[in-house]
Design an enzyme around this catalytic site. Structure first.
Site, PDB file in Angstrom:
ATOM      1  N   ASP A  39       0.820  -1.220   0.000  1.00  0.00           N
ATOM      2  CA  ASP A  39       0.000   0.000   0.000  1.00  0.00           C
ATOM      3  C   ASP A  39       0.854   1.271   0.000  1.00  0.00           C
ATOM      4  OD1 ASP A  39       0.982  -0.227   2.525  1.00  0.00           O
ATOM      5  OD2 ASP A  39      -0.906   0.226   3.541  1.00  0.00           O
ATOM      6  N   HIS A 245      22.056   1.608 -19.168  1.00  0.00           N
ATOM      7  CA  HIS A 245      21.033   1.983 -18.176  1.00  0.00           C
ATOM      8  C   HIS A 245      21.331   1.382 -16.807  1.00  0.00           C
ATOM      9  CE1 HIS A 245      18.116   2.889 -21.718  1.00  0.00           C
ATOM     10  NE2 HIS A 245      18.894   3.917 -21.437  1.00  0.00           N
ATOM     11  N   ASP A 262      25.202   9.923 -14.940  1.00  0.00           N
ATOM     12  CA  ASP A 262      24.125  10.496 -15.769  1.00  0.00           C
ATOM     13  C   ASP A 262      22.986  10.758 -14.793  1.00  0.00           C
ATOM     14  OD1 ASP A 262      22.074  11.134 -17.482  1.00  0.00           O
ATOM     15  OD2 ASP A 262      22.457   9.502 -18.891  1.00  0.00           O
ATOM     16  N   ASP A 273      19.266  17.110 -17.964  1.00  0.00           N
ATOM     17  CA  ASP A 273      19.795  15.776 -18.278  1.00  0.00           C
ATOM     18  C   ASP A 273      21.290  15.934 -18.542  1.00  0.00           C
ATOM     19  OD1 ASP A 273      20.184  13.179 -19.059  1.00  0.00           O
ATOM     20  OD2 ASP A 273      18.925  13.268 -20.850  1.00  0.00           O
ATOM     21  N   HIS A 352      24.197   4.191 -29.189  1.00  0.00           N
ATOM     22  CA  HIS A 352      22.958   4.963 -28.973  1.00  0.00           C
ATOM     23  C   HIS A 352      22.980   6.235 -29.811  1.00  0.00           C
ATOM     24  CE1 HIS A 352      25.025   7.803 -26.253  1.00  0.00           C
ATOM     25  NE2 HIS A 352      25.551   6.763 -25.623  1.00  0.00           N
ATOM     26  N   HIS A 356      18.087  13.729 -27.700  1.00  0.00           N
ATOM     27  CA  HIS A 356      16.620  13.612 -27.719  1.00  0.00           C
ATOM     28  C   HIS A 356      16.053  14.936 -27.246  1.00  0.00           C
ATOM     29  CE1 HIS A 356      17.055  13.152 -23.336  1.00  0.00           C
ATOM     30  NE2 HIS A 356      18.045  12.325 -23.604  1.00  0.00           N
ATOM     31  N   HIS A 363      12.784  12.384 -21.794  1.00  0.00           N
ATOM     32  CA  HIS A 363      12.702  12.072 -23.232  1.00  0.00           C
ATOM     33  C   HIS A 363      11.418  12.757 -23.670  1.00  0.00           C
ATOM     34  CE1 HIS A 363      15.340   8.266 -22.562  1.00  0.00           C
ATOM     35  NE2 HIS A 363      16.029   9.384 -22.528  1.00  0.00           N
ATOM     36  N   GLU A 386      24.771  14.066 -26.451  1.00  0.00           N
ATOM     37  CA  GLU A 386      25.358  13.101 -25.533  1.00  0.00           C
ATOM     38  C   GLU A 386      26.099  11.950 -26.207  1.00  0.00           C
ATOM     39  OE1 GLU A 386      22.346  10.614 -23.564  1.00  0.00           O
ATOM     40  OE2 GLU A 386      20.836  11.989 -24.319  1.00  0.00           O
ATOM     41  N   TYR A 390      32.046   3.271 -25.528  1.00  0.00           N
ATOM     42  CA  TYR A 390      31.951   2.217 -24.521  1.00  0.00           C
ATOM     43  C   TYR A 390      32.735   1.007 -25.027  1.00  0.00           C
ATOM     44  CZ  TYR A 390      28.085   5.392 -23.810  1.00  0.00           C
ATOM     45  OH  TYR A 390      27.338   6.537 -23.663  1.00  0.00           O
ATOM     46  N   ARG A 408      30.683   9.010 -21.437  1.00  0.00           N
ATOM     47  CA  ARG A 408      29.637   9.802 -22.106  1.00  0.00           C
ATOM     48  C   ARG A 408      29.715  11.218 -21.540  1.00  0.00           C
ATOM     49  NH1 ARG A 408      25.730   6.695 -21.386  1.00  0.00           N
ATOM     50  NH2 ARG A 408      24.581   7.542 -19.607  1.00  0.00           N
ATOM     51  N   GLU A 410      27.274  14.690 -21.661  1.00  0.00           N
ATOM     52  CA  GLU A 410      25.929  15.116 -22.079  1.00  0.00           C
ATOM     53  C   GLU A 410      25.609  16.511 -21.563  1.00  0.00           C
ATOM     54  OE1 GLU A 410      22.715  12.698 -20.458  1.00  0.00           O
ATOM     55  OE2 GLU A 410      21.360  13.426 -22.030  1.00  0.00           O
TER      56      GLU A 410
HETATM   57  N1  GLY Z   1      19.321  10.239 -18.827  1.00  0.00           N
HETATM   58  C1  GLY Z   1      18.646   9.641 -19.903  1.00  0.00           C
HETATM   59  C2  GLY Z   1      19.254   9.937 -21.187  1.00  0.00           C
HETATM   60  O1  GLY Z   1      20.340  10.475 -21.218  1.00  0.00           O
HETATM   61  O2  GLY Z   1      18.674   9.695 -22.210  1.00  0.00           O
HETATM   62 MN    MN Z   2      19.791  12.170 -22.395  1.00  0.00          MN
HETATM   63 MN    MN Z   3      21.250  11.468 -19.537  1.00  0.00          MN
END
Ligand code: GLY
Ligand code: MN
Ligand code: MN
Length: 444
Positions: A39, A245, A262, A273, A352, A356, A363, A386, A390, A408, A410
């Site tokens: 709950d 992720h 990240d 982000d 990737h 975005h 996103h 970004e 890797y 990375r 970003e």
């Molecule tokens: N933090 C999510 C992305 O970079 O898309």
């Molecule tokens: Mn991002």
């Molecule tokens: Mn990110």
């Protein structure tokens, strides 16, 4: 605390009412409460499009925008929400209630949410078109389907129900994609808080620290500045940075490894982000530095490609070319640069996209293609940039010295007439800046 005023929401509703045309109705429901375990629920976060049009953050609410037979009649905004209830408010907190919906949220009409099924049938009568976002919440979709069936059945009494049901997203997503000055201001605050959090992480990290302890430092900075995490934070030491992720954040940070963070704050429903990658002990190794500088060069060039009129894909194309050239120069790949790009062989190390849309959702909404073509950047669109590299820990195609390095970088960028505006510039990102910042503390 900076907040949007009711005038902003009213203007958005007026634009929406103009877009749906006469004899139309738009139904916008907020998100249901999500249960975490038994709950205990997750802290509530209202639906972004609902918030965008109403500024109303309570759960169990539905907004209805109606237009009528003539333009002179304007439009009507109804808000269905929870009624005030002393007992419930003592347990669970304040509710605006019906009066608050009208006085504080400027609804023309307000109703108890329990009356929705009844009242909506009235509102559906004599409307030609219903705008609704289908496919978000199955339970609410079923209710809407039932309303349409019932309202159509009632047409035997001489009234008419909407003959067309149209995806609302097409209109609202396009509105949300173009951010105005108020929104950019909130995103700048979210970005400043997030930049401070990353700086704090660089200042406190030490070999032997746990990833979750570093995550806690981020959360502290977000929280004390009125923010919440905009998404699950990634704090990946060493080869964990190669798991895109990775959110377990439960390993020890080791001397000689990089850590990839990240993580960013949401402030007043607007997200930032940010990703930064830096050495746990404050000093890049030669291999880490070489790869880092390839990613940084790609990122800086990609940011510069966020120019009004450029294709959405231009930053990605620019980044990929620099990353591949860097991989060739360092001996991680062999062959012809155009072949590698054409065959997407670089996906072994860069799997990737380069960004975005960013806004109320991390996103964010907004079509990436128009009429089958990547769309061009326009004033006020916000995009992340970004790129990364890797090198899998078990990649036997490369010299062992490169294996397990994940990087990375970003930043969040607004397309403006004056060129790209980087909202997240406050946190350092060159090797020299990062080492200088970290050396200052290690020395203190
Ligand atoms: N933090 C999510 C992305 O970079 O898309
Ligand atoms: Mn991002
Ligand atoms: Mn990110």
């Amino acid at each position: 605390m900076k907040k949007l005023t009711q005038a902003v929401f009213e203007e958005r509703r007026a634009i929406l009412a103009g877009e749906i045309g006469l004899r139309s109705i738009a139904i916008i429901a907020t998100s249901p409460v999500a249960m975490r375990n038994r709950d205990a629920d997750y802290k509530y976060r209202a639906d972004s499009s609902f918030l965008y049009l109403t500024g109303f953050a309570e759960p169990e609410a539905v907004a209805v925008i109606e237009t009528f037979d003539t333009e002179e009649e304007g439009y009507s905004y109804s808000l269905f929400c929870r009624e005030r209830n002393r007992e419930m408010e003592i347990w669970n907190g304040y509710r605006a209630g019906i009066d608050g919906a009208i006085q504080d949220y400027e609804a023309d009409e307000a109703y108890a949410i329990d009356l929705l099924d009844e009242e909506i049938l009235e509102k559906l009568q004599n409307k030609d078109r219903l705008f609704y976002r289908i496919g978000q919440h199955a339970e609410f979709d079923a209710r809407v389907a039932k309303w349409i069936a019932t309202a159509s059945g009632e047409s035997r009494r001489g009234t008419s129900a909407p003959a067309q049901v149209i995806q609302l997203d097409r209109i609202v997503d396009e509105m949300r994609l173009h951010k105005d000055a108020n929104e950019i201001e909130l995103m700048q605050i979210a970005s400043d808080i997030s930049a401070d959090a990353h700086t704090q992480a660089m200042l406190v990290v030490r070999p032997g620290m746990m990833e979750y302890a570093l995550e806690a430092e981020l959360n502290y900075v977000f929280g004390k500045n009125g923010g919440v995490p905009a998404y699950n934070s990634i704090v990946g030491g060493g080869e964990n940075a190669c798991i895109l992720h990775y959110v377990e954040n439960d390993k020890e940070l080791k001397d000689g490894d990089l850590v990839l963070i990240d993580a960013a704050a949401e402030y007043q429903f607007y997200a930032s982000d940010i990703t930064r990658t830096f050495p746990v002990n404050g000093k890049f190794s030669p291999e880490q530095k070489a790869l880092y500088n390839v990613v940084l060069d790609a990122q800086i060039a990609a940011i510069n490609a966020v120019q009004i009129g450029n294709s959405y894909k231009e930053p990605h194309n620019v980044a990929v070319r620099i990353l591949v050239q860097g991989l060739l120069d360092l001996g991680l790949m062999q062959g012809n640069i155009d072949d590698i790009i054409e065959k997407e062989a670089f996906r072994q190390f860069y799997m990737h996209g380069t960004g975005h849309w960013l806004g109320m959702d991390v996103h964010d909404v907004g079509a990436y293609k128009v009429d089958g073509e990547w769309r061009a950047y326009e004033e006020g669109m916000v995009v992340t940039v970004e790129p990364g590299l890797y090198i899998a820990p078990d990649d036997e195609t490369v010299d062992p010295k490169w294996r397990g390095i994940g990087i990375r970088i970003e930043d969040d960028v607004v397309a403006t007439e004056n060129g790209p505006l980087v909202l997240t510039a406050k946190v350092v990102k060159t090797v020299e800046e990062i080492e200088a910042l970290m050396a200052k503390v290690q020395a203190a």
